[in-house]
Design a protein around this motif. Structure first.
Motif, mmCIF file in Angstrom:
data_model
loop_
_atom_site.group_PDB
_atom_site.id
_atom_site.type_symbol
_atom_site.label_atom_id
_atom_site.label_comp_id
_atom_site.label_asym_id
_atom_site.label_seq_id
_atom_site.Cartn_x
_atom_site.Cartn_y
_atom_site.Cartn_z
ATOM 1 N N LYS A 171 32.287 -12.273 -126.444
ATOM 2 C CA LYS A 171 32.882 -12.740 -125.197
ATOM 3 C C LYS A 171 32.210 -12.056 -124.021
ATOM 4 O O LYS A 171 31.677 -10.950 -124.147
ATOM 5 C CB LYS A 171 34.379 -12.405 -125.149
ATOM 6 C CG LYS A 171 35.192 -12.942 -126.295
ATOM 7 C CD LYS A 171 35.636 -14.339 -126.026
ATOM 8 C CE LYS A 171 36.537 -14.788 -127.179
ATOM 9 N NZ LYS A 171 37.037 -16.071 -127.074
ATOM 10 N N ASP A 172 32.265 -12.703 -122.867
ATOM 11 C CA ASP A 172 31.783 -12.112 -121.622
ATOM 12 C C ASP A 172 33.006 -11.576 -120.881
ATOM 13 O O ASP A 172 33.808 -12.341 -120.350
ATOM 14 C CB ASP A 172 31.055 -13.154 -120.772
ATOM 15 C CG ASP A 172 30.425 -12.572 -119.517
ATOM 16 O OD1 ASP A 172 30.800 -11.445 -119.115
ATOM 17 O OD2 ASP A 172 29.560 -13.239 -118.931
ATOM 18 N N ILE A 173 33.163 -10.263 -120.879
ATOM 19 C CA ILE A 173 34.344 -9.630 -120.298
ATOM 20 C C ILE A 173 34.483 -9.936 -118.808
ATOM 21 O O ILE A 173 35.582 -9.897 -118.263
ATOM 22 C CB ILE A 173 34.341 -8.110 -120.559
ATOM 23 C CG1 ILE A 173 35.720 -7.517 -120.245
ATOM 24 C CG2 ILE A 173 33.235 -7.423 -119.783
ATOM 25 C CD1 ILE A 173 35.900 -6.103 -120.724
ATOM 26 N N ARG A 174 33.391 -10.281 -118.171
ATOM 27 C CA ARG A 174 33.441 -10.613 -116.739
ATOM 28 C C ARG A 174 34.245 -11.880 -116.466
ATOM 29 O O ARG A 174 34.660 -12.129 -115.342
ATOM 30 C CB ARG A 174 32.031 -10.765 -116.180
ATOM 31 C CG ARG A 174 31.205 -9.490 -116.267
ATOM 32 C CD ARG A 174 29.785 -9.728 -115.866
ATOM 33 N NE ARG A 174 29.173 -10.715 -116.762
ATOM 34 C CZ ARG A 174 27.988 -11.252 -116.590
ATOM 35 N NH1 ARG A 174 27.260 -10.928 -115.535
ATOM 36 N NH2 ARG A 174 27.502 -12.116 -117.443
ATOM 37 N N ASN A 213 36.612 -7.195 -114.602
ATOM 38 C CA ASN A 213 35.910 -5.914 -114.517
ATOM 39 C C ASN A 213 35.316 -5.575 -115.880
ATOM 40 O O ASN A 213 35.922 -5.845 -116.914
ATOM 41 C CB ASN A 213 36.920 -4.839 -114.075
ATOM 42 C CG ASN A 213 36.256 -3.528 -113.774
ATOM 43 O OD1 ASN A 213 35.808 -2.847 -114.674
ATOM 44 N ND2 ASN A 213 36.223 -3.172 -112.503
ATOM 45 N N VAL A 214 34.140 -4.957 -115.887
ATOM 46 C CA VAL A 214 33.475 -4.627 -117.154
ATOM 47 C C VAL A 214 33.848 -3.241 -117.679
ATOM 48 O O VAL A 214 33.252 -2.771 -118.631
ATOM 49 C CB VAL A 214 31.932 -4.736 -117.032
ATOM 50 C CG1 VAL A 214 31.506 -6.149 -116.747
ATOM 51 C CG2 VAL A 214 31.402 -3.775 -116.005
ATOM 52 N N HIS A 234 26.698 2.114 -112.092
ATOM 53 C CA HIS A 234 27.803 1.532 -112.855
ATOM 54 C C HIS A 234 28.628 0.574 -111.993
ATOM 55 O O HIS A 234 29.011 -0.499 -112.448
ATOM 56 C CB HIS A 234 28.702 2.646 -113.407
ATOM 57 C CG HIS A 234 29.846 2.136 -114.207
ATOM 58 N ND1 HIS A 234 29.719 1.780 -115.531
ATOM 59 C CD2 HIS A 234 31.138 1.888 -113.871
ATOM 60 C CE1 HIS A 234 30.886 1.348 -115.975
ATOM 61 N NE2 HIS A 234 31.767 1.403 -114.980
ATOM 62 N N VAL A 235 28.878 0.960 -110.755
ATOM 63 C CA VAL A 235 29.699 0.147 -109.854
ATOM 64 C C VAL A 235 28.922 -1.065 -109.327
ATOM 65 O O VAL A 235 29.457 -2.163 -109.227
ATOM 66 C CB VAL A 235 30.228 1.005 -108.681
ATOM 67 C CG1 VAL A 235 30.958 0.158 -107.646
ATOM 68 C CG2 VAL A 235 31.146 2.121 -109.196
ATOM 69 N N LYS A 236 27.648 -0.856 -109.017
ATOM 70 C CA LYS A 236 26.799 -1.918 -108.466
ATOM 71 C C LYS A 236 25.522 -2.047 -109.309
ATOM 72 O O LYS A 236 24.414 -1.718 -108.865
ATOM 73 C CB LYS A 236 26.424 -1.609 -107.009
ATOM 74 C CG LYS A 236 27.592 -1.554 -106.058
ATOM 75 C CD LYS A 236 28.184 -2.921 -105.854
ATOM 76 C CE LYS A 236 29.315 -2.878 -104.838
ATOM 77 N NZ LYS A 236 29.996 -4.165 -104.754
ATOM 78 N N ARG A 263 27.863 -6.488 -109.954
ATOM 79 C CA ARG A 263 29.294 -6.552 -110.267
ATOM 80 C C ARG A 263 29.561 -5.716 -111.507
ATOM 81 O O ARG A 263 29.440 -6.197 -112.629
ATOM 82 C CB ARG A 263 29.734 -7.997 -110.506
ATOM 83 C CG ARG A 263 29.785 -8.824 -109.227
ATOM 84 C CD ARG A 263 30.389 -10.204 -109.433
ATOM 85 N NE ARG A 263 31.692 -10.125 -110.079
ATOM 86 C CZ ARG A 263 32.045 -10.889 -111.111
ATOM 87 N NH1 ARG A 263 31.216 -11.765 -111.628
ATOM 88 N NH2 ARG A 263 33.255 -10.765 -111.633
ATOM 89 N N GLY A 264 29.939 -4.466 -111.293
ATOM 90 C CA GLY A 264 30.147 -3.565 -112.413
ATOM 91 C C GLY A 264 31.573 -3.102 -112.541
ATOM 92 O O GLY A 264 32.515 -3.800 -112.185
#
Length: 186
Positions: free
Chosen positions: A28-31, A37-38, A91-93, A100-101
């Protein structure tokens, strides 16, 4: 050499364990799920404790790795902390996920503990005092982090490192701005 370390620190932050683990284990793509949020928290809500722990540890390892690498090359504490800030920023960007982190908490915890294990009781005590009042893991954790620069300053009397630590914590608060605004709504 320091510039290379800074670039690699940011790129290490771009290793998104939440994305990779959910893609590999759950296909799955958690996004596209939950909060989008990942990070470990969203994964834990969606896939349970095992997913949370795996992703938390992977993301924490990024922060610790950046600090340990800087120590290996005998970089100053200020450089170590800038490297940690760049890993958190990665991690954040993350450039790898179109900026989108996650929120950076796990990476910060791993890095700051590797930087100085003295922060473990500070985080635990701060969290334990704040949680009964705030009733939120996120806000109690963010509040506990505010004690770290003061404690580390009293230990080392290093203004530059303390200012960088405060900057990192501000970065974490900015990453949580939407959560903070939501919580503060009447």
């Amino acid at each position: 050499m320091i510039l290379i370390y800074f670039i690699i620190s940011y790129l290490i932050g771009n290793i998104m364990f939440g994305f990779l683990i959910t893609k590999i284990l759950y296909r799955k793509d958690i996004r596209l799920q939950g909060s989008g949020n990942v990070g470990a928290r969203n994964a834990g809500r969606l896939y349970g404790k095992a997913a949370f722990i795996l992703i938390f540890l992977g993301d924490a390892l990024k922060g610790a790795l950046v600090i340990l690498a800087a120590r290996y090359f005998q970089f100053s504490e200020a450089i170590q902390l800038i490297g940690l800030a760049l890993a958190i920023l990665g991690h954040v960007k993350p450039v790898t996920l179109k900026f989108r982190g996650g929120k950076g908490i796990s990476t910060f915890i791993g890095g700051i503990i590797a930087f100085n294990p003295l922060v473990i009781p500070v985080i635990i005590l701060g969290f334990s005092v704040l949680y009964p009042f705030l009733k939120s893991f996120t806000f109690a954790g963010l509040g506990a982090f505010l004690f770290i620069p003061a404690v580390l300053f009293f230990k080392s009397n290093d203004w530059i490192s303390s200012i960088i630590e405060i900057g990192i914590i501000i970065m974490l608060y900015i990453a949580h701005a939407d959560n903070i605004k939501e919580r503060l709504k009447p």
